[in-house]
Design a protein around this motif. Structure first.
Motif, short mmCIF file in Angstrom:
data_model
loop_
_atom_site.label_atom_id
_atom_site.label_comp_id
_atom_site.label_asym_id
_atom_site.label_seq_id
_atom_site.Cartn_x
_atom_site.Cartn_y
_atom_site.Cartn_z
N LEU A 146 27.75 57.23 -10.08
CA LEU A 146 27.47 57.09 -8.65
C LEU A 146 27.52 58.48 -8.02
O LEU A 146 28.51 59.20 -8.18
N ASP A 147 26.48 58.87 -7.31
CA ASP A 147 26.46 60.17 -6.65
C ASP A 147 27.60 60.27 -5.65
O ASP A 147 27.85 59.33 -4.88
N ALA A 148 28.28 61.42 -5.66
CA ALA A 148 29.43 61.58 -4.77
C ALA A 148 29.54 63.02 -4.29
O ALA A 148 29.18 63.96 -5.01
N VAL A 149 30.07 63.18 -3.08
CA VAL A 149 30.21 64.48 -2.42
C VAL A 149 31.58 64.57 -1.78
O VAL A 149 32.10 63.58 -1.26
N CYS A 150 32.18 65.76 -1.82
CA CYS A 150 33.40 66.01 -1.04
C CYS A 150 33.15 67.17 -0.09
O CYS A 150 32.63 68.21 -0.51
N LEU A 151 33.49 66.98 1.17
CA LEU A 151 33.43 68.04 2.16
C LEU A 151 34.85 68.48 2.47
O LEU A 151 35.71 67.66 2.80
N LEU A 152 35.11 69.78 2.34
CA LEU A 152 36.45 70.32 2.52
C LEU A 152 36.48 71.30 3.69
O LEU A 152 35.72 72.27 3.71
N GLY A 153 37.34 71.04 4.66
CA GLY A 153 37.49 71.92 5.80
C GLY A 153 38.56 72.96 5.55
O GLY A 153 39.64 72.65 5.03
N GLU A 154 38.28 74.21 5.92
CA GLU A 154 39.25 75.29 5.68
C GLU A 154 40.50 75.11 6.53
O GLU A 154 40.42 74.83 7.73
N VAL A 155 41.65 75.30 5.89
CA VAL A 155 42.96 75.19 6.54
C VAL A 155 43.80 76.39 6.12
O VAL A 155 43.82 76.74 4.93
N PRO A 156 44.51 77.06 7.05
CA PRO A 156 45.37 78.19 6.65
C PRO A 156 46.47 77.74 5.70
O PRO A 156 47.06 76.67 5.88
N HIS A 157 46.76 78.57 4.71
CA HIS A 157 47.83 78.26 3.76
C HIS A 157 49.15 77.98 4.50
O HIS A 157 49.88 77.05 4.14
N TYR A 158 49.43 78.79 5.52
CA TYR A 158 50.73 78.68 6.19
C TYR A 158 50.82 77.47 7.12
O TYR A 158 51.89 77.18 7.66
N ALA A 159 49.72 76.75 7.30
CA ALA A 159 49.72 75.59 8.20
C ALA A 159 49.36 74.31 7.46
O ALA A 159 48.91 73.35 8.08
#
Length: 271
Positions: A180-193
């Motif tokens: 099954l075709d699949a996608v993940c979208l990842l939003g940038e988050v600061p390491h310290y937060a």
């Protein structure tokens, strides 16, 4: 799927996509999923039989009366798009089980196949060195090379090698196993937060998700949440920096007083 999933409705859906979300780092996935559900107002489709995956560790007592055991909810919803456009199935899991995660991922894919899902989406946080005042970018990952072309067309970041933890990642692997075709979208988050909910990253994902799912959602409330969260994080980092400076530095006037005391009390001083 029998005994694990309870079906509530059997709608006829047009080539639907599916978005699945569980709590994860900075709660990015759940903020995105619950906001879209809030705005689209989808209808109940199915639910996971919770006791199969979760074991309650206690009960609540209200006014001395014991309540029944409570389980995290894992529910499917469906939403009809405009004629000719793909419909949408939303899966929202309140929590991730401590075991049987692989089996739960297969159960979600079972529902996707039953209703003819064409592409599965998840979302997550991408921990980077971004500063909290910067606009986060959205990274993309997919189960097939051909899908990567779609992500590049949306100007998503191709992060190369990375690991997507928890069910927000594992579901992609199971989707690939099941073709099954699949996608993940990842939003940038600061390491310290990473421990703080990050609606700013969720907003960036939601904006990209709108285009990929071909849906229209009013993001004004999410933008307000992002602005409020950014303000709180700014205050927290300023306070933390102040504490850091106070701990590792000493005001000049205090330093002078200490030096005079040391000189007066030194063994070679004359009184």
């Amino acid at each position: 799927m029998s005994g694990i999933i309870k079906i509530h409705a059997r709608p006829k859906l047009h080539e639907p996509n599916m978005l699945a979300a569980w709590p994860g780092i900075a709660n990015v996935a759940m903020i995105t999923g619950t906001y879209l559900a809030h705005k689209l107002n989808p209808k109940p489709l199915a639910e996971v039989i919770a006791p199969y995956f979760f074991d309650p560790i206690g009960v609540l007592v209200r006014d001395n009366l014991v309540e029944s055991p409570q389980f995290p909810e894992s529910r499917f919803f469906y939403w009809k798009n405009k004629p000719g456009k793909r419909d949408l199935i939303l899966f929202l899991g309140d929590d991730q089980p401590s075991s049987k995660t692989y089996e739960l991922a297969h159960a979600v894919i079972d529902v996707a196949e039953r209703f003819g899902v064409k592409r599965l989406y998840t979302c997550a946080a991408a921990l980077t060195r971004i500063h909290h005042s910067e606009q986060p970018k959205v990274w993309g990952a997919a189960t097939r090379d051909a899908i990567l072309d779609d992500l590049k067309a949306q100007r998503l970041v191709m992060g190369g090698d990375l690991q997507i933890s928890g069910l927000n990642g594992l579901l992609l692997g199971v989707a690939k196993e099941r073709r099954l075709d699949a996608v993940c979208l990842l939003g940038e988050v600061p390491h310290y937060a990473s421990r703080f909910p990050n609606p700013t990253a969720a907003l960036a994902i939601a904006e990209a998700m709108q285009k990929m799912l071909d849906i229209e959602v009013d993001l004004a409330e999410l933008k307000e949440q992002a602005a409020e969260a950014a303000g709180r994080l700014k205050e927290m980092t300023a306070e933390a920096m102040g504490d850091y400076i106070d701990y590792f530095t000493e005001p000049i006037w205090e330093r002078g007083e200490n030096e005079e005391e040391e000189e007066d009390g030194s063994p070679g001083s004359q009184n």
